[in-house]
Motif scaffolding. Structure first.
Motif, short mmCIF file in Angstrom:
data_model
loop_
_atom_site.label_atom_id
_atom_site.label_comp_id
_atom_site.label_asym_id
_atom_site.label_seq_id
_atom_site.Cartn_x
_atom_site.Cartn_y
_atom_site.Cartn_z
N LEU A 125 0.84 -1.06 0.29
CA LEU A 125 0.33 -0.67 -0.01
C LEU A 125 0.98 1.71 0.47
O LEU A 125 1.45 1.58 1.12
CB LEU A 125 -0.71 -0.33 1.45
CG LEU A 125 -1.92 1.26 1.26
CD1 LEU A 125 -2.98 0.87 -0.06
CD2 LEU A 125 -3.13 1.41 2.23
N THR A 136 -4.39 5.82 8.59
CA THR A 136 -3.79 5.32 7.25
C THR A 136 -5.04 4.56 7.52
O THR A 136 -5.34 3.15 6.75
CB THR A 136 -2.17 5.00 7.29
OG1 THR A 136 -1.90 6.15 7.34
CG2 THR A 136 -2.06 4.29 5.52
N MET A 140 -8.67 2.32 4.98
CA MET A 140 -8.00 1.39 4.12
C MET A 140 -9.44 0.74 5.06
O MET A 140 -9.70 0.18 3.94
CB MET A 140 -6.65 0.33 4.72
CG MET A 140 -5.20 0.95 4.63
SD MET A 140 -4.57 0.15 5.52
CE MET A 140 -4.09 -1.63 4.97
N VAL A 153 2.51 -0.59 4.98
CA VAL A 153 1.76 0.02 4.57
C VAL A 153 2.90 1.64 4.53
O VAL A 153 2.91 0.96 6.08
CB VAL A 153 0.48 0.05 5.08
CG1 VAL A 153 -0.44 1.01 5.21
CG2 VAL A 153 -0.36 -1.03 5.14
#
Length: 247
Positions: A125, A136, A140, A153
């Motif tokens: 990601l 974040t 998601m 990520v």
């Protein structure tokens, strides 16, 4: 035959369709009351932008984005970290998670990433690491891609560069042990995402929420890309055109 083994996905505007301006205004409006007793709204927002810009421009590999942002912000407003940042972090961990209405989630996002995983591709990601991890993770979840096996990520705690710095992409490949040539960067921003092509990555420009302005105002021509299409096109591309790496 494609040599791609790893797919990098942008989040905002790509897996999580949204209008960036609408989203930013909405979340600033929610954030301001948390620090209003410390700083008036207008100078606070102005300083947020300046410190974010400092983070984007940083090219020092010894400093995380978090360290750059906090140092720049605190020195500018002459404040202590313990006064400001526990409040900001509490907001990102909590109330920020209620802002999904500022985005336009699609079930295609999870289908796309899952299709790549099912065919044996490694997934990252690669969201611009301007936010802390909790913010974040909320995004998601809104996008429906939480719980998927991303190898990395990118967040402001674990990254030392931001898009469009090519070093952002180089840091990713170094961390997961792949070559740029084995990666496909997938994103909606014609400058920040397609610049991955400069270090040898293949690129896929997602057009549903395409951003071209930065590419056009960067003083350069439109960056080249290897593929383009909607999220629906991307799903079909992964399912039908990318070779399976496992049966």
């Amino acid at each position: 035959m494609s040599t791609v083994t790893t797919l990098l996905f942008d989040l905002d505007g790509t897996l999580l369709p949204m209008d960036n301006d609408t989203f930013t205004k909405g979340y600033f409006k929610k954030l301001i009351p948390h620090v209003a007793h410390l700083m008036a709204p207008e100078p606070f927002i102005a300083q947020l932008w300046r410190s974010t810009e400092a983070m984007v421009k940083n090219d020092d590999p010894s400093l995380t984005n978090e360290a750059v942002f906090k140092k720049h912000f605190l020195e500018a407003v002459n404040a202590r970290e313990e006064d400001f940042f526990p409040l900001v972090e509490q907001f990102y961990a909590g109330e920020f998670g209620e802002l999904s209405h500022l985005s336009e989630p699609t079930p295609l996002a999870r289908e796309i990433v899952q299709a790549a995983v099912d065919k044996g591709y490694r997934v990252v990601l690669a969201t611009n690491p301007l936010f802390p991890r909790p913010a974040t993770e909320h995004r998601m979840r809104w996008a429906g891609v939480d719980g998927l096996p991303f190898e990395l990520v990118t967040t402001y705690e674990n990254s030392h560069f931001c898009k469009p710095n090519p070093n952002y992409y180089l840091e990713i490949v170094q961390k997961i042990g792949v070559t740029p040539e084995s990666c496909l960067m997938i994103g909606n921003d014609a400058f920040e995402d397609l610049i991955a092509g400069k270090i040898g990555m293949e690129t896929y420009w997602v057009t549903d929420c395409a951003i071209q302005e930065k590419a056009e105002t960067s003083g350069k021509e439109q960056l080249p890309f290897d593929h383009q299409g909607t999220l629906q096109d991307l799903l079909r591309y992964i399912r039908e055109e990318l070779p399976a790496l496992r049966s």
